[in-house]
Design an enzyme around this catalytic site. Structure first.
Site, mmCIF file in Angstrom:
data_model
loop_
_atom_site.group_PDB
_atom_site.id
_atom_site.type_symbol
_atom_site.label_atom_id
_atom_site.label_comp_id
_atom_site.label_asym_id
_atom_site.label_seq_id
_atom_site.Cartn_x
_atom_site.Cartn_y
_atom_site.Cartn_z
ATOM 1 N N ASP A 137 -0.339 7.816 1.484
ATOM 2 C CA ASP A 137 -0.610 8.854 0.395
ATOM 3 C C ASP A 137 -2.010 9.514 0.573
ATOM 4 O OD1 ASP A 137 0.978 6.725 -1.168
ATOM 5 O OD2 ASP A 137 -0.527 5.159 -1.917
ATOM 6 N N ARG A 285 8.590 5.784 3.591
ATOM 7 C CA ARG A 285 7.610 5.234 4.697
ATOM 8 C C ARG A 285 8.070 4.322 5.567
ATOM 9 N NH1 ARG A 285 4.978 1.336 0.064
ATOM 10 N NH2 ARG A 285 6.234 -0.497 1.403
HETATM 11 O O1 F6P Z 1 0.812 3.073 -1.520
HETATM 12 C C1 F6P Z 1 1.919 3.489 -0.614
HETATM 13 C C2 F6P Z 1 2.822 3.195 -1.721
HETATM 14 O O2 F6P Z 1 4.469 3.964 -0.920
HETATM 15 C C3 F6P Z 1 2.466 4.153 -3.192
HETATM 16 O O3 F6P Z 1 2.577 5.685 -2.389
HETATM 17 C C4 F6P Z 1 4.335 4.123 -3.943
HETATM 18 O O4 F6P Z 1 3.256 3.752 -5.213
HETATM 19 C C5 F6P Z 1 3.488 2.608 -3.702
HETATM 20 O O5 F6P Z 1 2.903 2.137 -2.099
HETATM 21 C C6 F6P Z 1 4.922 1.644 -3.715
HETATM 22 O O6 F6P Z 1 4.434 0.619 -3.282
HETATM 23 P P1 F6P Z 1 5.658 -0.725 -3.192
HETATM 24 O O7 F6P Z 1 6.366 -1.154 -1.999
HETATM 25 O O8 F6P Z 1 4.780 -2.041 -3.820
HETATM 26 O O9 F6P Z 1 6.239 -0.179 -4.297
#
Ligand code: F6P
Length: 358
Positions: A137, A285
């Site tokens: 982010d 990610r």
């Molecule tokens: O903070 C990183 C992130 O990928 C954000 O961009 C997104 O809103 C969130 O984490 C998603 O979280 P999770 O992996 O808990 O679904």
């Protein structure tokens, strides 16, 4: 002998392993091997319940390009950190006790904003902490860049590139929903890099009529298709004007999976366009860190090792104007770095014709 604990907490990203490798290589070389590494499993959970692995330099070899985290991660919300667990255990006390029992000299914590707040809490409780700023982010205050961000920009940009060809073939309006939580860095960068026509970010609430006007302008110019890069946290001007309570009430019966689907429906209604939504989601990610992140994370990791060798604790390691530096944790924890709507990058993007729907 230095005893160094390490953990990765919160959502993962591409260069966590590369950063840990930087720390460990720096420590082994700087201390001529006189170091013990305690790898806590699944973030703060490992520290709370004393689940750790003794690790050595071999464990950190060959992981420069490996995505995810070899330690595992979990989300432990800062808000509930001071609440006892389901068996009545005081989690903060448990972390302090385990740290002391193992005789650690310091704890290296890799994570985003929430993780940083707990890291700062542990610092206030007397532990020696070094924080390394992780997140796709890029919303951590005090550093120009977080590791993971550029790799995610690459993936989101690839996605927009792919959407371009199919959008053009079918003359469609396409929305690519980009991650980024409450900030628009990832969407802004991927949007510019991918040549999106409209970029909607939380920092600039949109007017759906302005969005539709931008689409109509492209139709009149015979462009044939339009691409929107929409941040998952994008918000309309009307919603931004609601009180917290009113917004919560609206979201309680929100019929869409995410904001992009609401925007898609409104565009269809107002322009009659054929609209599609693509959500790359957690792909952003995943996979290997890109070369930029490999360099950044190696530098941040090595700088963290230097701080530990010099017994300088209580800092986040940052990159500012191309140089690594230490930033007092107490000054940055709890602050969010958002896109400034008046910044040069927004002005330049607008000058090239990108609409922000404002
Ligand atoms: O903070 C990183 C992130 O990928 C954000 O961009 C997104 O809103 C969130 O984490 C998603 O979280 P999770 O992996 O808990 O679904």
């Amino acid at each position: 002998m230095k005893r160094v604990g390490m953990l990765t907490s919160g959502g993962d990203c591409q260069a966590l392993n590369a950063t840990m490798r930087g720390v460990v290589k720096g420590l082994y070389n700087g201390l001529k091997g006189d170091v013990e590494i305690y790898g806590f499993e699944e973030g703060y959970k490992g520290l709370i319940y004393n689940e750790y692995r003794m690790m050595n330099s071999r464990d950190f070899s060959g992981i420069l390009t490996k995505g995810g985290t070899i330690l595992g991660s979990s989300r432990q919300s800062f808000k509930s950190m001071k609440d006892p667990d389901e068996n009545g255990l005081n989690k903060v006390e448990a972390m302090k006790q385990n740290y002391r029992k193992l005789g650690l000299d310091c704890l290296v914590i890799l994570g985003g904003n929430g993780t940083e707040k707990t890291a700062n809490l542990l610092r206030e409780e007397g532990l020696n902490i070094i924080h390394l700023p992780k997140t796709i982010d890029n919303d951590i205050w005090g550093t120009d860049m977080t590791f993971g961000f550029q790799s995610a920009v690459d993936i989101a940009t690839d996605c927009i590139d792919c959407i371009h060809t199919t959008a053009a073939s079918h003359g469609r309006v396409f929305i690519v929903e980009v991650m980024g939580h409450k900030v628009g860095w990832l969407t802004l960068h991927a949007g510019i890099a991918g040549g999106a026509d409209i970029v909607l970010i939380p920092e600039i609430p949109y007017d759906i009529n302005k969005v539709c006007e931008a689409i109509e302008r492209r139709n009149q110019a015979k462009k044939g298709f339009t691409i929107l890069a929409v941040a998952e946290g994008a918000i309309s001007k009307e919603d931004a004007a609601l009180s917290k309570k009113e917004y919560k009430a609206k979201m309680a019966s929100y019929p869409y999976p995410s904001v992009s689907y609401e925007i898609a429906e409104q565009i269809k209604e107002k322009t009659g366009a054929d609209v599609r939504v693509t959500v790359p989601g957690h792909m952003q990610r995943g996979g290997s860190p890109d070369p930029y992140d490999r360099v950044l994370s190696t530098r941040l990791g090595a700088r963290a090792a230097k701080l530990i060798i010099d017994k300088e604790y209580g800092y986040m390691v940052a990159i500012v104007n191309g140089e690594t530096c230490k930033v007092p944790l107490g000054e940055v924890a709890g602050r969010l770095k958002m896109v400034d709507p008046d910044s040069g990058i927004i002005e330049e993007a607008k000058l090239t014709g990108i609409s922000f729907g404002d």
